[in-house]
Design a protein around this motif. Structure first.
Motif, PDB file in Angstrom:
ATOM      1  N   THR A 248       6.609  18.269 -30.306  1.00 20.11           N
ATOM      2  CA  THR A 248       7.128  18.004 -30.422  1.00 20.11           C
ATOM      3  C   THR A 248       9.203  18.771 -30.706  1.00 20.11           C
ATOM      4  O   THR A 248       7.476  20.097 -31.178  1.00 20.11           O
ATOM      5  CB  THR A 248       6.847  16.655 -31.695  1.00 20.11           C
ATOM      6  OG1 THR A 248       8.598  16.354 -31.957  1.00 20.11           O
ATOM      7  CG2 THR A 248       6.765  17.888 -32.279  1.00 20.11           C
ATOM      8  N   ALA A 249       9.625  18.330 -30.768  1.00 20.60           N
ATOM      9  CA  ALA A 249      10.569  19.340 -31.173  1.00 20.60           C
ATOM     10  C   ALA A 249      10.756  19.683 -32.958  1.00 20.60           C
ATOM     11  O   ALA A 249      10.805  18.418 -32.862  1.00 20.60           O
ATOM     12  CB  ALA A 249      12.102  18.424 -30.639  1.00 20.60           C
ATOM     13  N   ASN A 250      11.177  20.749 -33.171  1.00 22.90           N
ATOM     14  CA  ASN A 250      11.080  20.787 -34.461  1.00 22.90           C
ATOM     15  C   ASN A 250      12.109  20.081 -35.260  1.00 22.90           C
ATOM     16  O   ASN A 250      13.218  20.086 -34.953  1.00 22.90           O
ATOM     17  CB  ASN A 250      10.775  22.235 -34.654  1.00 22.90           C
ATOM     18  CG  ASN A 250      10.888  22.596 -36.079  1.00 22.90           C
ATOM     19  OD1 ASN A 250      10.388  21.750 -36.890  1.00 22.90           O
ATOM     20  ND2 ASN A 250      11.502  23.369 -36.695  1.00 22.90           N
ATOM     21  N   GLY A 251      11.609  19.105 -36.539  1.00 25.95           N
ATOM     22  CA  GLY A 251      12.719  18.114 -36.861  1.00 25.95           C
ATOM     23  C   GLY A 251      12.954  16.877 -35.913  1.00 25.95           C
ATOM     24  O   GLY A 251      13.317  16.179 -37.137  1.00 25.95           O
ATOM     25  N   GLN A 252      12.000  16.492 -35.376  1.00 29.74           N
ATOM     26  CA  GLN A 252      11.692  15.268 -35.120  1.00 29.74           C
ATOM     27  C   GLN A 252      10.316  14.980 -34.642  1.00 29.74           C
ATOM     28  O   GLN A 252       9.668  15.449 -34.336  1.00 29.74           O
ATOM     29  CB  GLN A 252      12.899  15.527 -33.556  1.00 29.74           C
ATOM     30  CG  GLN A 252      14.095  16.575 -33.405  1.00 29.74           C
ATOM     31  CD  GLN A 252      15.121  16.236 -31.508  1.00 29.74           C
ATOM     32  OE1 GLN A 252      13.660  15.515 -31.069  1.00 29.74           O
ATOM     33  NE2 GLN A 252      15.658  17.045 -31.711  1.00 29.74           N
ATOM     34  N   ASP A 253      10.747  13.541 -34.939  1.00 31.22           N
ATOM     35  CA  ASP A 253       9.498  12.364 -34.256  1.00 31.22           C
ATOM     36  C   ASP A 253       9.858  12.173 -32.861  1.00 31.22           C
ATOM     37  O   ASP A 253       9.163  10.726 -32.927  1.00 31.22           O
ATOM     38  CB  ASP A 253       9.396  11.972 -35.245  1.00 31.22           C
ATOM     39  CG  ASP A 253       7.918  10.577 -35.686  1.00 31.22           C
ATOM     40  OD1 ASP A 253       7.279  11.813 -35.433  1.00 31.22           O
ATOM     41  OD2 ASP A 253       8.586  10.067 -36.048  1.00 31.22           O
ATOM     42  N   LYS A 254       9.515  12.988 -31.940  1.00 29.76           N
ATOM     43  CA  LYS A 254       9.157  11.935 -30.724  1.00 29.76           C
ATOM     44  C   LYS A 254       8.082  13.093 -30.425  1.00 29.76           C
ATOM     45  O   LYS A 254       8.652  13.948 -29.101  1.00 29.76           O
ATOM     46  CB  LYS A 254      11.110  12.496 -29.855  1.00 29.76           C
ATOM     47  CG  LYS A 254      11.578  11.730 -30.005  1.00 29.76           C
ATOM     48  CD  LYS A 254      12.929  11.417 -29.832  1.00 29.76           C
ATOM     49  CE  LYS A 254      14.432  10.646 -30.549  1.00 29.76           C
ATOM     50  NZ  LYS A 254      15.258  11.115 -29.541  1.00 29.76           N
ATOM     51  N   PRO A 255       7.043  12.729 -30.411  1.00 32.51           N
ATOM     52  CA  PRO A 255       5.897  13.974 -30.218  1.00 32.51           C
ATOM     53  C   PRO A 255       5.541  13.419 -28.390  1.00 32.51           C
ATOM     54  O   PRO A 255       5.600  11.923 -27.779  1.00 32.51           O
ATOM     55  CB  PRO A 255       4.853  13.588 -31.069  1.00 32.51           C
ATOM     56  CG  PRO A 255       4.749  11.973 -31.227  1.00 32.51           C
ATOM     57  CD  PRO A 255       6.464  11.933 -31.555  1.00 32.51           C
ATOM     58  N   VAL A 256       4.967  14.183 -27.505  1.00 30.16           N
ATOM     59  CA  VAL A 256       4.403  14.240 -26.118  1.00 30.16           C
ATOM     60  C   VAL A 256       3.300  15.000 -26.169  1.00 30.16           C
ATOM     61  O   VAL A 256       3.332  16.509 -26.321  1.00 30.16           O
ATOM     62  CB  VAL A 256       5.635  15.103 -25.399  1.00 30.16           C
ATOM     63  CG1 VAL A 256       4.917  14.282 -23.343  1.00 30.16           C
ATOM     64  CG2 VAL A 256       7.092  14.266 -25.896  1.00 30.16           C
ATOM     65  N   ARG A 257       2.857  13.983 -25.556  1.00 29.58           N
ATOM     66  CA  ARG A 257       1.025  14.436 -25.169  1.00 29.58           C
ATOM     67  C   ARG A 257       1.283  14.533 -24.109  1.00 29.58           C
ATOM     68  O   ARG A 257       1.636  14.600 -22.797  1.00 29.58           O
ATOM     69  CB  ARG A 257      -0.095  13.526 -25.107  1.00 29.58           C
ATOM     70  CG  ARG A 257      -1.472  13.998 -25.190  1.00 29.58           C
ATOM     71  CD  ARG A 257      -2.529  12.981 -24.716  1.00 29.58           C
ATOM     72  NE  ARG A 257      -2.327  11.516 -25.017  1.00 29.58           N
ATOM     73  CZ  ARG A 257      -1.652  11.319 -22.835  1.00 29.58           C
ATOM     74  NH1 ARG A 257      -2.271  11.988 -22.060  1.00 29.58           N
ATOM     75  NH2 ARG A 257      -1.291  10.157 -22.883  1.00 29.58           N
ATOM     76  N   ILE A 258       0.147  15.865 -23.865  1.00 31.37           N
ATOM     77  CA  ILE A 258       0.438  17.331 -23.176  1.00 31.37           C
ATOM     78  C   ILE A 258      -0.393  17.854 -22.001  1.00 31.37           C
ATOM     79  O   ILE A 258      -0.010  18.212 -20.992  1.00 31.37           O
ATOM     80  CB  ILE A 258       1.450  18.748 -22.780  1.00 31.37           C
ATOM     81  CG1 ILE A 258       0.794  19.703 -23.639  1.00 31.37           C
ATOM     82  CG2 ILE A 258       3.457  18.399 -23.394  1.00 31.37           C
ATOM     83  CD1 ILE A 258       1.225  20.532 -23.949  1.00 31.37           C
ATOM     84  N   THR A 259      -1.637  17.175 -22.256  1.00 31.79           N
ATOM     85  CA  THR A 259      -3.001  17.460 -21.626  1.00 31.79           C
ATOM     86  C   THR A 259      -3.867  15.595 -21.609  1.00 31.79           C
ATOM     87  O   THR A 259      -3.810  15.376 -23.028  1.00 31.79           O
ATOM     88  CB  THR A 259      -3.459  18.160 -22.584  1.00 31.79           C
ATOM     89  OG1 THR A 259      -3.997  18.647 -23.968  1.00 31.79           O
ATOM     90  CG2 THR A 259      -3.132  19.791 -22.732  1.00 31.79           C
TER      91      THR A 259
END
Length: 808
Positions: A248-259
């Motif tokens: 996730t981008a630091n300071g943002q709550d938009k997590p992306v699973r990459i595996t």
């Protein structure tokens, strides 16, 4: 957070060395006379509990007569209540079960739920229920799955094929014990009540206790790491029961699973660059870890080490050299590790340092050049050095067994080494070593009681920020005032917790984890300039710390006068008197137990057991003499230290001497076997989890890449030729005739360290003596279970096993 330039690295100085229901129209003549296989006390407890729950009434189900056979109709009535099944609108289907039959609603409810089978020829409701029929009925009703426990029945050929798998399932779940199954034997009301009691888990269920699954769930989020530029945050969280990487981008709550791993959890990961991550995983526990690269969005994933039967380990991420990393692999020779320079974009691997056959470790300078190596034959080790990579290595110093010199990092000018050493002294200390004079020039820190266990170096500052040493808990000796102030400020923000720094930044921010004996951990960001503390995630938010037990440091004397340290955890709220005890010896054995949150410990304490952990002689952290006091003492003085701990607690009145079990993994599994074999009157039960039973076969089957350490094993454990008598004496396999307590054995089929044969041997030897040994073998695991479903199978079985032998 603008940048992460002051990365903090923790160096670990020791590596751990390192469980169709009913055929229609079955006639009553098939059933033989029932036997009193279940004790009256268990029957009474089961019947009483089931009655309290409203599952039996004693009239419609015949449960008042516990010694008489239960009919299939009565069994159906009880199960309909337990499962809360609605009867179908039309009660038809069996010629011998009319709608006005007292059991018709129950029988047809089970039929509707596919729990029983039959056709219009009949159901025989008044026929006694046989063991085979009960096995199938319970397997379907309670969805009993294969938990990996190997089941062998002496009368397997007499079990109808339609019931054979179900006969295995009930024994796997500790419903039926014994070598013979007696498929056609009629089940009494009491036996049915006892089996139902176990199938429902009522033997281990207690109101208000933390569910077993909560202790062994995968972390909600764990392993937080910042990208080098501080713009992104990576961590792991479960997906399809496997730990996968999220960014996730630091300071943002938009997590992306990459595996998207589904067979095996990712073992570890690290940032390679600002937009790429490295991660490692093995296959089914074989420990042949492959190193993968992936983009920050999960694209362009690639196996950088796609070689069969090869183990890869990251040597240096080469942070200042774009697109390259240094990796050690044993692909050329299974016994030794060469270093390769790998291009993370193309995957091209070029050998950077070839191992002549005796190198056990490599180290780079601040420019990523391989300039230090450690050679060893297991006993004698040498520190090798070169000024440049185009020069040959030259020995600087040589150490014997017990002497340790571990280089940590180069000084900022790449001229001297920081190291952790116990040369010419008993305890490990942090020192600076001159490469020019080949001498230690100064000692930065030493503790008179314990070893320095870790250091916290800063590559950017070119210095050691702090030394880490462990007494009852982890302590720090600071060499950098800025870092000391940071740690003091952080600890003040999380009172009552211990702190582990993950990384710090130029602009005064820190990523850290806080933890305790009751908390797996919480991740935070801290801004030292503003004093602001931001919580990132709880590792296990479902754990209620108020229900966890205190892990208290202890010290007692061994029979020969050694000070032995460890930890005692008592059930929360329990009086320290006459408690059942589980001794939990650590693995290694050249390792140690530490204070903190340990799921096994808290789980056992929550079930009413006191838990004893002893740092027996041969454990690390207490100096050279204490470590060497364990040489050739497997099954002897090392085992006596555990026994002395039990006797101390018995003398104190804390523990009931008749209710003591021993459970451990790896060396701890060996200690469990040794405890049952060599001190059979001490233990009422034992659990050996990937534990060796025969020291000869253990030493003969060491992984190829441990070959350089074979002499170490010979000196610390015993030489198969020179110490044949000793190894025979300390191998539990050769002393099974002395074992009398129940044993539960657990093994991973792909274990490269303690091979499956170690568990097979002890189980086979005991079975030849007529001893029924529960043996859980998982085909997709190695040296310890990694997959959560296998862990849950293991601990459910351990819970029932210990309860059966210590609580009833």
């Amino acid at each position: 957070m603008n940048s992460i330039s002051k990365k903090v690295y923790a160096l670990t100085l020791s590596m751990a060395m390192s469980i169709a229901l009913i055929q229609p129209a079955v006639q009553a003549a098939e059933a033989v006379k029932p036997t009193a296989a279940v004790s009256e006390s268990i029957v009474s407890k089961a019947t009483q509990t089931l009655q309290q729950l409203g599952y039996i009434d004693g009239t419609t189900d015949g449960m008042k007569e516990t010694a008489t056979p239960i009919t299939r109709a009565e069994a159906a009535i009880i199960l309909q209540r337990v499962l809360e099944l609605d009867a179908p609108a039309t009660l038809t289907g069996f010629a011998d079960v009319l709608s006005d039959h007292a059991a018709a609603p129950a029988i047809y409810a089970l039929k509707q739920g596919d729990l029983i089978q039959g056709n219009t020829k009949g159901y025989a409701p008044d026929a006694p229920l046989t063991r085979a029929q009960m096995a199938s009925l319970f397997t379907r009703a309670f969805e009993l799955k294969d938990n990996g426990i190997q089941v062998i029945y002496s009368d397997a050929d007499q079990i109808p094929a339609v019931h054979s798998n179900d006969a295995v399932r009930v024994k796997q779940h500790f419903i039926i014990e014994g070598n013979a199954f007696h498929a056609k034997q009629a089940v009494t009301h009491g036996e049915f009540a006892s089996a139902l009691y176990l199938a429902l888990g009522l033997d281990v269920k207690k109101a208000g206790v933390t569910p077993l699954e909560d202790f062994f769930k995968q972390p909600a989020q764990a392993g937080f790491q910042m990208s080098p530029d501080g713009k992104h945050l990576a961590y792991m969280e479960p997906w399809n029961n496997r730990m996968n990487i999220v960014v996730t981008a630091n300071g943002q709550d938009k997590p992306v699973r990459i595996t998207s791993e589904t067979d095996r959890s990712i073992a570890s990961f690290a940032w390679a660059t600002n937009d790429k991550l490295l991660y490692a995983k093995d296959a089914a526990g074989d420990e042949n870890y492959h190193l993968y690269i992936t983009d920050i969005d999960g694209k362009n994933s690639k196996d950088l080490t796609p070689y069969p039967n090869t183990r890869a380990m990251l040597v240096d991420p080469l942070e200042n050299i774009p697109d390259e990393i240094l990796v050690s692999m044993n692909k050329r020779d299974a016994r030794v590790f060469d270093v390769y320079r790998i291009n993370i974009k193309t995957g091209e691997a070029v050998i950077a340092a070839e191992n002549p056959g005796n190198i056990t470790g490599w180290m780079t300078d601040h420019e990523g050049k391989i300039r230090v190596a450690i050679s060893s034959d297991g006993n004698v080790s040498s520190l090798l050095y070169r000024d440049a990579e185009n020069q040959p290595f030259q020995p600087l110093l040589t150490t014997d067994l017990g002497d340790t010199f571990v280089p940590v990092m180069f000084t900022s000018d790449n001229k001297n080494l920081y190291a952790v050493s116990n040369l010419e002294q008993d305890k490990m200390a942090v020192v600076e070593y001159s490469l020019a004079t080949k001498k230690v020039t100064r000692t930065l820190f030493e503790n008179k009681d314990v070893d320095v266990s870790n250091v916290i170096p800063s590559k950017e500052k070119g210095k050691i920020l702090a030394a880490v040493y462990e007494t009852d808990k982890v302590n720090y000796e600071y060499f950098d005032n800025e870092f000391k102030t940071l740690m003091q400020d952080i600890k003040a923000k999380v009172p009552g917790k211990e702190v582990g720094i993950i990384s710090t930044s130029d602009d005064g921010q820190a990523l850290f984890i806080s933890y305790s004996d009751k908390s797996m951990g919480t991740y935070y960001f801290y801004n030292s300039k503003t004093g602001k503390l931001d919580k990132l995630a709880d590792t296990a938010p479902w754990i209620d710390e108020t229900k966890m037990a205190d892990m208290k440091p202890i010290m007692f004397k061994s029979r020969d006068g050694l000070d032995l340290h460890g930890y005692l955890t008592l059930p929360q709220g329990a009086t320290a008197s006459n408690l059942p005890l589980v001794v939990l010896p650590h693995g290694g054995p050249w390792a140690r137990d530490s204070w903190g949150y340990i799921p096994d410990v808290q789980f056992l304490a929550s079930r009413g057991y006191a838990v004893l952990q002893v740092n027996f002689r041969g454990s690390t952290g207490y100096g050279k003499k204490f470590l060497e006091a364990g040489n050739k003492q497997w099954g002897k003085a090392m085992q006596n230290d555990l026994t002395d701990g039990v006797n101390w607690l018995v003398k104190e009145g804390t523990v009931d001497p008749k209710r003591v079990a021993i459970y451990g993994g790896s060396y701890g599994g060996y200690a469990a076997l040794a405890g049952l074999a060599f001190t059979p009157d001490v233990y009422a039960a034992g659990v050996s989890y990937v534990g060796p039973s025969n020291i000869f076969t253990l030493l003969n089957s060491l992984p190829p890449y441990w070959e350089s350490g074979r002499n170490l094993f010979y000196e610390r454990v015993g030489d198969p030729e020179k110490d044949k008598e000793l190894l025979t004496a300390i191998s539990p396999l050769f002393h099974v005739d002395q074992m009398k307590a129940p044993l539960f054995v657990v093994q991973g089929a792909n274990d490269p360290r303690v091979k499956q044969a170690e568990s097979d041997q002890i189980v086979e030897a005991l079975r030849k003596r007529g001893v029924d040994v529960p043996y859980m073998l998982k085909m997709n695991e190695g040296h310890g279970f990694a997959n959560v479903e296998n862990q849950l199978d293991l601990y459910r079985a351990i819970e029932k096993f210990l309860n059966r032998h210590l609580m009833q």
